[in-house]
Design a protein around this motif. Structure first.
Motif, PDB file in Angstrom:
ATOM      1  N   GLY A  65       0.432  -8.685  -1.106  1.00  0.00           N
ATOM      2  CA  GLY A  65       0.581  -7.491  -2.295  1.00  0.00           C
ATOM      3  C   GLY A  65       1.240  -6.329  -1.365  1.00  0.00           C
ATOM      4  O   GLY A  65       0.791  -5.972  -0.312  1.00  0.00           O
ATOM      5  N   LYS A  66       2.131  -5.391  -2.179  1.00  0.00           N
ATOM      6  CA  LYS A  66       2.671  -4.079  -1.689  1.00  0.00           C
ATOM      7  C   LYS A  66       2.369  -3.312  -2.523  1.00  0.00           C
ATOM      8  O   LYS A  66       2.260  -3.272  -3.951  1.00  0.00           O
ATOM      9  N   ALA A  67       2.027  -1.927  -1.984  1.00  0.00           N
ATOM     10  CA  ALA A  67       1.647  -0.740  -2.817  1.00  0.00           C
ATOM     11  C   ALA A  67       1.694   0.414  -1.957  1.00  0.00           C
ATOM     12  O   ALA A  67       2.121   0.540  -0.580  1.00  0.00           O
ATOM     13  N   GLU A  68       1.472   1.478  -2.333  1.00  0.00           N
ATOM     14  CA  GLU A  68       1.706   2.743  -1.498  1.00  0.00           C
ATOM     15  C   GLU A  68       0.536   2.909  -0.716  1.00  0.00           C
ATOM     16  O   GLU A  68       0.548   3.918   0.281  1.00  0.00           O
ATOM     17  N   ASP A  69      -0.736   2.223  -0.945  1.00  0.00           N
ATOM     18  CA  ASP A  69      -1.898   2.288  -0.093  1.00  0.00           C
ATOM     19  C   ASP A  69      -2.375   0.937   0.105  1.00  0.00           C
ATOM     20  O   ASP A  69      -1.964   0.231  -0.747  1.00  0.00           O
ATOM     21  N   HIS A  70      -3.132   0.549   1.191  1.00  0.00           N
ATOM     22  CA  HIS A  70      -3.726  -0.638   1.358  1.00  0.00           C
ATOM     23  C   HIS A  70      -4.653  -1.199   0.619  1.00  0.00           C
ATOM     24  O   HIS A  70      -4.703  -2.318   0.253  1.00  0.00           O
ATOM     25  N   MET A  71      -5.552  -0.274  -0.006  1.00  0.00           N
ATOM     26  CA  MET A  71      -6.447  -0.657  -1.222  1.00  0.00           C
ATOM     27  C   MET A  71      -5.865  -1.380  -2.430  1.00  0.00           C
ATOM     28  O   MET A  71      -6.299  -2.429  -2.831  1.00  0.00           O
ATOM     29  N   LEU A  72      -4.617  -0.754  -2.855  1.00  0.00           N
ATOM     30  CA  LEU A  72      -4.044  -1.088  -3.836  1.00  0.00           C
ATOM     31  C   LEU A  72      -3.100  -2.606  -3.621  1.00  0.00           C
ATOM     32  O   LEU A  72      -3.093  -3.427  -4.165  1.00  0.00           O
TER      33      LEU A  72
END
Length: 86
Positions: A65-72
């Motif tokens: 998973g890729k996003a602007e923060d690690h939680m997302l």
């Protein structure tokens, strides 16, 4: 289940580890009996990546998973693994 956490190009975070563990434990509803779960966290430029590898006796599941923060990013990876398990 044995958990392993790898942080590449990013500092270790207990909050991220706790969140990933909590999300992974929810996969037990699929009656999966994995023996090993590895999370790999990395960051390139401004994009956070969370990669999960779950291994059992004969099964192996992998998602990123890729996003602007690690939680997302964790949420996106868990969604992908849930689709594989369903």
């Amino acid at each position: 289940m044995k958990f392993e956490y790898v942080f590449k190009h990013v500092e270790h975070s207990d909050v991220v580890v706790e969140y990933a563990t909590k999300k992974t434990e929810k996969l037990e509803k699929f009656e999966l009996k994995p023996s090993h779960c590895q999370w790999i966290f990395s960051m390139q430029r401004h994009e956070c990546s969370a990669e999960i590898v779950i291994g059992g006796n004969l099964d192996r599941f992998h998602a990123t998973g890729k996003a602007e923060d690690h939680m997302l990013a964790i949420d996106h990876a868990i969604e992908k693994v849930e689709k594989q398990l369903a």
